[in-house]
Design a protein around this motif. Structure first.
Motif, PDB file in Angstrom:
ATOM      1  N   ALA A 148     157.000  14.996 -49.487  1.00 57.29           N
ATOM      2  CA  ALA A 148     158.031  13.740 -50.283  1.00 57.29           C
ATOM      3  C   ALA A 148     157.630  13.213 -51.606  1.00 57.29           C
ATOM      4  N   LYS A 149     156.140  13.648 -51.870  1.00 59.78           N
ATOM      5  CA  LYS A 149     156.104  12.416 -52.862  1.00 59.78           C
ATOM      6  C   LYS A 149     155.133  11.000 -52.628  1.00 59.78           C
ATOM      7  N   GLY A 150     154.686  10.896 -50.813  1.00 57.69           N
ATOM      8  CA  GLY A 150     154.182  10.244 -50.892  1.00 57.69           C
ATOM      9  C   GLY A 150     155.498   8.865 -49.705  1.00 57.69           C
ATOM     10  N   SER A 151     156.179   9.387 -49.776  1.00 54.37           N
ATOM     11  CA  SER A 151     157.556   8.636 -49.552  1.00 54.37           C
ATOM     12  C   SER A 151     157.676   8.938 -47.899  1.00 54.37           C
ATOM     13  N   ALA A 152     158.311   7.721 -47.485  1.00 58.74           N
ATOM     14  CA  ALA A 152     158.531   7.528 -45.954  1.00 58.74           C
ATOM     15  C   ALA A 152     159.180   9.036 -45.466  1.00 58.74           C
ATOM     16  N   PHE A 153     159.811   9.818 -46.026  1.00 58.54           N
ATOM     17  CA  PHE A 153     159.921  10.584 -45.327  1.00 58.54           C
ATOM     18  C   PHE A 153     159.256  12.284 -45.150  1.00 58.54           C
ATOM     19  N   GLU A 154     157.699  11.938 -45.622  1.00 55.69           N
ATOM     20  CA  GLU A 154     156.841  12.648 -45.084  1.00 55.69           C
ATOM     21  C   GLU A 154     156.351  12.212 -43.482  1.00 55.69           C
ATOM     22  N   SER A 155     156.926  11.278 -43.198  1.00 54.40           N
ATOM     23  CA  SER A 155     156.768  11.464 -41.863  1.00 54.40           C
ATOM     24  C   SER A 155     157.291  11.275 -40.616  1.00 54.40           C
ATOM     25  N   GLU A 156     158.577  12.070 -41.652  1.00 55.41           N
ATOM     26  CA  GLU A 156     159.846  12.735 -40.708  1.00 55.41           C
ATOM     27  C   GLU A 156     159.830  13.732 -40.215  1.00 55.41           C
ATOM     28  N   VAL A 157     160.882  13.981 -38.956  1.00 55.92           N
ATOM     29  CA  VAL A 157     160.912  15.541 -39.228  1.00 55.92           C
ATOM     30  C   VAL A 157     162.938  15.553 -39.055  1.00 55.92           C
ATOM     31  N   TRP A 158     162.950  16.941 -40.270  1.00 57.19           N
ATOM     32  CA  TRP A 158     164.415  17.068 -40.092  1.00 57.19           C
ATOM     33  C   TRP A 158     164.967  18.211 -39.968  1.00 57.19           C
ATOM     34  N   GLY A 159     165.625  18.649 -39.496  1.00 58.22           N
ATOM     35  CA  GLY A 159     166.861  19.207 -38.730  1.00 58.22           C
ATOM     36  C   GLY A 159     168.156  19.231 -39.029  1.00 58.22           C
ATOM     37  N   ASP A 160     169.226  20.290 -38.893  1.00 55.67           N
ATOM     38  CA  ASP A 160     170.229  20.598 -39.084  1.00 55.67           C
ATOM     39  C   ASP A 160     170.892  19.234 -37.806  1.00 55.67           C
ATOM     40  N   ALA A 161     171.927  18.702 -39.180  1.00 51.18           N
ATOM     41  CA  ALA A 161     172.473  17.191 -38.534  1.00 51.18           C
ATOM     42  C   ALA A 161     173.496  17.393 -37.001  1.00 51.18           C
ATOM     43  N   ARG A 162     174.457  18.899 -37.168  1.00 52.65           N
ATOM     44  CA  ARG A 162     175.829  19.307 -36.229  1.00 52.65           C
ATOM     45  C   ARG A 162     174.559  19.904 -34.995  1.00 52.65           C
ATOM     46  N   GLN A 163     173.626  20.271 -35.460  1.00 50.02           N
ATOM     47  CA  GLN A 163     172.604  20.897 -33.972  1.00 50.02           C
ATOM     48  C   GLN A 163     172.000  19.447 -33.282  1.00 50.02           C
ATOM     49  N   LEU A 164     171.549  18.781 -33.907  1.00 54.92           N
ATOM     50  CA  LEU A 164     171.409  17.173 -34.059  1.00 54.92           C
ATOM     51  C   LEU A 164     172.336  16.959 -32.597  1.00 54.92           C
ATOM     52  N   GLN A 165     173.112  16.620 -33.449  1.00 53.29           N
ATOM     53  CA  GLN A 165     174.595  15.920 -32.676  1.00 53.29           C
ATOM     54  C   GLN A 165     174.280  16.374 -31.399  1.00 53.29           C
ATOM     55  N   ALA A 166     174.918  18.044 -31.482  1.00 49.32           N
ATOM     56  CA  ALA A 166     174.711  18.593 -30.541  1.00 49.32           C
ATOM     57  C   ALA A 166     173.930  18.409 -29.205  1.00 49.32           C
ATOM     58  N   ALA A 167     173.006  18.242 -29.680  1.00 44.84           N
ATOM     59  CA  ALA A 167     171.836  18.660 -29.196  1.00 44.84           C
ATOM     60  C   ALA A 167     171.694  16.801 -28.593  1.00 44.84           C
ATOM     61  N   PHE A 168     171.509  16.226 -29.409  1.00 47.20           N
ATOM     62  CA  PHE A 168     171.198  14.697 -28.241  1.00 47.20           C
ATOM     63  C   PHE A 168     172.872  13.904 -27.880  1.00 47.20           C
ATOM     64  N   ASN A 169     173.795  14.847 -27.534  1.00 43.76           N
ATOM     65  CA  ASN A 169     175.541  14.587 -27.202  1.00 43.76           C
ATOM     66  C   ASN A 169     175.413  13.109 -28.488  1.00 43.76           C
ATOM     67  N   ARG A 170     175.851  13.503 -29.558  1.00 46.10           N
ATOM     68  CA  ARG A 170     176.202  12.433 -30.118  1.00 46.10           C
ATOM     69  C   ARG A 170     177.831  12.690 -30.813  1.00 46.10           C
ATOM     70  N   GLY A 171     177.973  13.369 -30.533  1.00 48.31           N
ATOM     71  CA  GLY A 171     179.299  14.198 -30.593  1.00 48.31           C
ATOM     72  C   GLY A 171     179.468  14.244 -32.148  1.00 48.31           C
ATOM     73  N   ASN A 172     180.598  13.384 -33.025  1.00 49.72           N
ATOM     74  CA  ASN A 172     179.880  13.884 -34.393  1.00 49.72           C
ATOM     75  C   ASN A 172     180.424  12.457 -35.296  1.00 49.72           C
ATOM     76  N   SER A 173     178.932  11.861 -34.444  1.00 51.41           N
ATOM     77  CA  SER A 173     178.642  10.722 -35.024  1.00 51.41           C
ATOM     78  C   SER A 173     177.301  10.592 -35.461  1.00 51.41           C
ATOM     79  N   ALA A 174     177.365  10.136 -36.713  1.00 52.26           N
ATOM     80  CA  ALA A 174     175.730   9.876 -37.099  1.00 52.26           C
ATOM     81  C   ALA A 174     175.057   8.419 -37.511  1.00 52.26           C
TER      82      ALA A 174
END
Lengths: 385, 388
Positions: free
Chosen positions: B179-205
């Protein structure tokens, strides 16, 4: 006789000696300040009780645990009391006024955290009222809060406006205990969640478990985690000390940086003192030659030169202690209380300061002493400053 | 004016003490530069992830992504706003992103917090800085993730093909993002729906990232939020501003602490310079007398001593900056207060920092040399010559 000479020598160039002592004092003070920053950082680790475990969600601290876990943890052999907390945060006054705000179990908090002192009346008043809260003495002082005052907080993680009535103000048992926190009834939070955001009720942030015997902490931790293995919310239990250490570990880079700087300061003291000593020794080349002519040996000259530099070092150390007190005082006023809830100069820091001042005194004397001893009597006598 | 040769001669005669003074100033300038480089590094890392055309929407009172909540209803309302640009498929260019923090084991011991961001397929279009350097993008609807280069380097079990365990499931790493040295390089990205389901977030972000339609300014966009009662609790900011704010607390902390230290340090160096220069004057009283007797003016003597200290302090400054510039090869990581998770960044040098450091060293020298030089200039010819 030699001692008198050291003292005389040290005072010969008054301005220079005073400047040197001042230079050392400032450097020693800076060292003391930096070390105090670090020891304060670790204050939470030091203050952790040995008979307290923290049980949190295994994935990370930000995920909740079911309230239902409480009864199961209570049944684990070796567990005495179980308290639970929930990070609330929110905005009080404005965003920069940060201090920990948490929901807690009002029945157990003062049993699990006996270092928060409240009077029995305050405790009863806090426990009785649904929207009561307890604040630390430092926070009460800073915001001029009294019992009966209303604290209104704008929620972020828990949206909406929240109002709490202060029913108790806790005093820290020792100065090393954080007195900047605020606690209120977990049920108050939970009821509102049930109403406003269904699906978020019935959760707590983490459990604080008081155990009977500190030596059993590992076994009890394992027993707790074993119960919830392969459940929807696995737990990770560790001693409070390890838990706090984990938090601090995340700031490792900054702490290392400060530590490196603290020791670079020792380097600066060395340079300032060495500079002075080299100069004064060079000026006195002729005198040392005279001393040699009179029959003083290299050992004596060594004593005179290093003695002088140690005297200056010690004086610098003493002045440095005063400067440290000033720096630490100024720093704790200048830096918002929430950065370092506890900011105290540790004894070990003072001991280190003096040791370094003396060691540096010895080291700084070495170059000029070697020069002085090497000097031929003839060259020395001929030397013109 | 006093000949340069004379000044140069002074250095040679007192090579050791001059060298020590230079070293002291170099040390102070090194620390000063390092502190500035650190805070600049943090700012650059966090701010470089953003674009002026994008807006981040978060709850007004939140202090970071992690403490912001957007419920499904609000997200749907935002999606219909005409101020949001449309993609090729006619759908709004917006990504509602649940952000959580998980623990991972660090290489070299200890655990640390890592940001996991759930993103929608539009996220890559919204952030042109992101490039997948290895592997591929995760598949929507599957338990796959991509990780930033810093995560891969700094954490155990975070390489291509590894599986990370969280939320009772294993997530396979299928790609590495740069990510050209930006903070995103320190992150993990996954599918929003999958993560909401896995973490019981319903449809909130947590937050929403949107591209503003052509011609729409952030003020107009903000106004749209003010006008809609359903959205009054939320506020859009340009991505640049939002990420800059995320860096403020940490950068301020570094600067405040660093400046305090530097100021204290510089006292030490100034005193070193004063001692050196006073002695330089004391040793050269006769010479000064001679120069004056030869017809050199007081201000020439003053000038020559000041020039000497400026030379000493500038040399110290240059050495300090040169040593500090090597720090650019280091990457360090620390917890960011706002995101509550680890942020990897580099020490970063800018021309501004170099100029700052050199000015700072010169000022130190001038303060240190001023009084001794005055003393030298004030000497009476007779007294000075008698001194021999």
């Amino acid at each position: 006789m030699l001692f008198k000479m050291m003292l005389r020598n040290a005072l010969r160039h008054k301005l220079r000696t005073i400047l040197t002592i001042l230079g050392i004092a400032i450097a020693v003070g800076a060292f003391g300040l930096l070390r105090t920053v670090i020891t304060s950082w670790y204050a939470a680790v030091e203050a952790a009780a040995v008979d307290r475990l923290i049980t949190r969600q295994a994935v990370s601290f930000i995920f909740p645990l079911p309230y239902a876990y409480r009864d199961q943890i209570l049944k684990v052999p070796g567990v005495e009391k179980v308290g639970y907390f929930n990070w609330f945060q929110g905005v009080y006054k404005d965003k920069s006024e940060f201090f920990p705000r948490m929901a807690c179990d009002p029945e157990t908090i003062f049993d699990v955290y006996p270092e928060f002192l409240v009077t029995p009346e305050e405790k009863a008043a806090f426990q009785k009222e649904r929207n009561a809260c307890v604040v630390g003495a430092d926070i009460a002082k800073k915001h001029n809060l009294k019992i009966g005052d209303v604290m209104s907080i704008e929620g972020d993680i828990y949206p909406g406006r929240w109002e709490f009535v202060i029913r108790a103000i806790y005093q820290p048992k020792t100065p090393a205990i954080d007195a900047t926190q605020m606690f209120f009834h977990w049920t108050y939070l939970d009821e509102r969640m049930k109403q406003d955001m269904p699906g978020r009720e019935g959760n707590v942030g983490w459990y604080a478990v008081k155990i009977k015997d500190p030596s059993e902490s590992a076994a009890v931790s394992e027993a707790i985690d074993a119960i919830f293995k392969n459940s929807n919310a696995e737990t990770k239990t560790e001693t409070e000390r390890a838990f706090n250490q984990g938090f601090i570990g995340a700031y490792g880079a900054i702490i290392n940086g400060i530590n490196i700087m603290a020791f670079m300061i020792i380097g600066i003291i060395l340079l300032v003192l060495a500079n002075t000593m080299i100069m004064s020794a060079r000026e006195r080349n002729r005198e040392y030659a005279v001393m040699k002519t009179l029959g003083f040996t290299g050992k004596h000259i060594f004593g005179v030169v290093t003695g002088e530099s140690i005297i200056i070092g010690i004086l610098g150390g003493i002045a440095g202690y005063a400067v440290t007190l000033f720096f630490v005082g100024a720093f704790s006023v200048a830096v918002p209380k929430n950065f370092f809830p506890v900011f105290i100069l540790a004894d070990i820091t003072v001991i280190q300061e003096f040791s370094f001042a003396v060691i540096v005194g010895i080291l700084a004397g070495i170059i000029p002493v070697v020069q002085a001893i090497k000097t031929d009597i003839v060259d020395g006598l001929r030397y013109v400053g | 004016m006093v000949p340069i040769k004379y000044i140069a001669g002074g250095f040679k005669r007192r090579a050791l003490t001059t060298f020590i003074t230079i070293a002291g100033i170099a040390l102070v300038v090194f620390v000063y530069t390092a502190v500035l480089m650190m805070s600049y590094g943090v700012e650059k890392t966090l701010a470089s992830g953003g674009s002026e055309r994008n807006a981040v929407i978060a709850r007004k009172s939140s202090q970071g992504e992690i403490s912001s909540i957007l419920d499904g209803e609000t997200i749907n309302v935002i999606m219909t706003l005409p101020q949001i640009a449309k993609g090729a498929d006619g759908k709004p260019l917006a990504s509602a992103e649940p952000v959580v923090v998980i623990n991972l084991d660090r290489v070299g011991g200890g655990i640390s917090n890592i940001t996991v961001r759930g993103v929608e397929p539009t996220a890559i279009t919204l952030r042109p800085n992101i490039r997948i350097t290895e592997g591929r993008m995760f598949n929507t609807g599957s338990r796959e993730v991509i990780v930033g280069t810093s995560v891969t380097e700094r954490f155990i079990g975070a390489r291509m093909g590894d599986k990370i365990k969280f939320a009772n499931d294993y997530w396979t790493i299928v790609g590495i993002m740069d990510a050209k040295g930006s903070a995103f390089e320190s992150e993990v990205w996954g599918d929003a729906r999958q993560l909401q389901a896995a973490f019981n977030r319903g449809n909130s972000a947590s937050t929403m990232n949107v591209r503003m339609a052509d011609g729409v300014t952030i003020e107009e966009f903000k106004q749209a939020f003010e006008n809609d009662k359903r959205l009054s609790q939320f506020e859009p900011k340009t991505e640049v501003k939002f990420y800059k704010e995320q860096s403020e607390a940490l950068a301020t902390f570094i600067v405040v602490l660093g400046t305090a230290i530097t100021i204290i340090f510089s006292f030490g160096a100034v005193i070193g310079a004063i001692i050196t220069m006073y002695t330089a004057v004391a040793n050269r009283i006769t010479e000064i007398g001679t120069l004056r007797a030869l017809g050199f003016r007081r201000r020439s003597v003053l000038g020559s001593f000041l020039l000497e200290t400026i030379f000493i302090s500038l040399s110290g400054g240059v050495i300090g900056v040169i040593i500090a510039s090597f720090l650019q090869f280091f990457k360090i990581s620390t917890m960011n207060f706002n995101s509550f998770s680890e942020l990897a960044f580099s020490f970063s040098l800018s021309p501004g920092i170099i100029i700052n450091a050199l000015i700072f060293s010169t000022i130190m020298g001038l303060i240190g040399g001023f009084f001794p030089s005055i003393r030298a200039a004030r000497l009476k010819i007779v007294d000075a010559l008698r001194n021999a």
